[in-house]
Design a protein around this motif. Sequence first.
Motif, PDB file in Angstrom:
ATOM      1  N   LEU A  99      37.401  49.633  37.694  1.00 21.91           N
ATOM      2  CA  LEU A  99      38.342  48.968  38.599  1.00 21.91           C
ATOM      3  C   LEU A  99      38.691  47.559  38.132  1.00 21.91           C
ATOM      4  O   LEU A  99      39.801  47.072  38.370  1.00 21.91           O
ATOM      5  N   ALA A 100      37.753  46.906  37.477  1.00 23.89           N
ATOM      6  CA  ALA A 100      37.995  45.536  37.017  1.00 23.89           C
ATOM      7  C   ALA A 100      39.156  45.461  36.032  1.00 23.89           C
ATOM      8  O   ALA A 100      39.789  44.407  35.886  1.00 23.89           O
ATOM      9  N   TRP A 101      39.481  46.580  35.374  1.00 22.08           N
ATOM     10  CA  TRP A 101      40.618  46.595  34.449  1.00 22.08           C
ATOM     11  C   TRP A 101      41.945  46.432  35.179  1.00 22.08           C
ATOM     12  O   TRP A 101      42.974  46.145  34.547  1.00 22.08           O
ATOM     13  N   VAL A 109      39.276  35.309  39.540  1.00 22.95           N
ATOM     14  CA  VAL A 109      38.053  36.109  39.463  1.00 22.95           C
ATOM     15  C   VAL A 109      38.353  37.461  40.100  1.00 22.95           C
ATOM     16  O   VAL A 109      38.922  37.536  41.195  1.00 22.95           O
ATOM     17  N   ILE A 110      37.995  38.535  39.412  1.00 24.64           N
ATOM     18  CA  ILE A 110      38.303  39.889  39.878  1.00 24.64           C
ATOM     19  C   ILE A 110      37.166  40.391  40.761  1.00 24.64           C
ATOM     20  O   ILE A 110      35.998  40.362  40.366  1.00 24.64           O
ATOM     21  N   ALA A 124      31.140  43.447  42.935  1.00 21.40           N
ATOM     22  CA  ALA A 124      30.643  42.695  41.780  1.00 21.40           C
ATOM     23  C   ALA A 124      31.710  41.651  41.473  1.00 21.40           C
ATOM     24  O   ALA A 124      32.737  41.579  42.161  1.00 21.40           O
ATOM     25  N   LEU A 125      31.493  40.844  40.458  1.00 16.88           N
ATOM     26  CA  LEU A 125      32.497  39.863  40.041  1.00 16.88           C
ATOM     27  C   LEU A 125      32.764  39.995  38.546  1.00 16.88           C
ATOM     28  O   LEU A 125      31.835  40.213  37.761  1.00 16.88           O
ATOM     29  N   SER A 159      40.112  31.123  43.202  1.00 13.30           N
ATOM     30  CA  SER A 159      41.015  32.195  43.619  1.00 13.30           C
ATOM     31  C   SER A 159      40.424  33.536  43.188  1.00 13.30           C
ATOM     32  O   SER A 159      39.795  33.637  42.128  1.00 13.30           O
ATOM     33  N   PHE A 160      40.644  34.564  44.010  1.00 12.60           N
ATOM     34  CA  PHE A 160      40.041  35.872  43.779  1.00 12.60           C
ATOM     35  C   PHE A 160      41.090  36.971  43.898  1.00 12.60           C
ATOM     36  O   PHE A 160      41.956  36.923  44.772  1.00 12.60           O
ATOM     37  N   LEU A 161      40.973  37.965  43.033  1.00  7.69           N
ATOM     38  CA  LEU A 161      41.846  39.130  43.066  1.00  7.69           C
ATOM     39  C   LEU A 161      41.038  40.326  43.550  1.00  7.69           C
ATOM     40  O   LEU A 161      40.065  40.729  42.904  1.00  7.69           O
ATOM     41  N   PHE A 162      41.425  40.897  44.697  1.00  7.81           N
ATOM     42  CA  PHE A 162      40.699  42.017  45.287  1.00  7.81           C
ATOM     43  C   PHE A 162      41.355  43.344  44.929  1.00  7.81           C
ATOM     44  O   PHE A 162      42.571  43.517  45.070  1.00  7.81           O
TER      45      PHE A 162
END
Length: 228
Positions: A99-101, A109-110, A124-125, A159-162
């Motif tokens: 999923l991190a891809w 941050v993913i 996870a991060l 900042s975070f990307l969900f």
Amino acid sequence: MKYLTIDTTTKVTALALAEDGKLIAEGFLHTSKTHSERLIPVLDQVLKASSWSLEDLDFIGVARGPGSFTGIRIGIATAQGLAQVLKIPVVGVLSLDSLAWAGHSRSEVIVPVLDARKNEWYTALYQWSEEKEQPLCIRKPFAVSPEIWLKELAAMNHSFLFVGDGIPRYAGMIKEYLGDWGIIYPDYLALPRGGYTVRAVWEEWQKNQGQTQVEPYYIRLSQAEVKW
């Protein structure tokens, strides 16, 4: 090297065919049917559309968790069963790594989040690395309540990307705690995709040329195992 990837760790059935890390064909189903009902028909369709046969495969990649206990078992059993018949190796990857891809080339941050039930996420991060051209895990997978996790993220001033199937139910909470610092991908980008697993599997294959058995990655015991 030609390979098949399987991800049944969520309610999505995500399959793909790839060659040397490049996506050739992708199958995606998010319906009420079970993985047992969807998996083989989707596989048949992507093989036919690509003019490939199972005998063309050099190895098989599978998401081994975390996620749905039943889904994990179905995916691994299918991958290992096919690999045994074809006499080819299997490569296992974490569903969160795949999923991190979704955060390819992003500066945020993913944060992949999967529904762990019991009002918890598997998460996870990751941080995208321009040098290595892949997401790097900066905090290992674990299970946590969304509220506790979002409070911790809010204190990081980043900042975070969900991404992931754990988003819809808690989208309002993400915005409440993070505001504009919490970026939420839409379903067509956030849910597991064969293309994501293709990349994660290829990276793993280059480090480890596969094996005959893949161990499931559960994080915690299933309810049946807890009762036992």
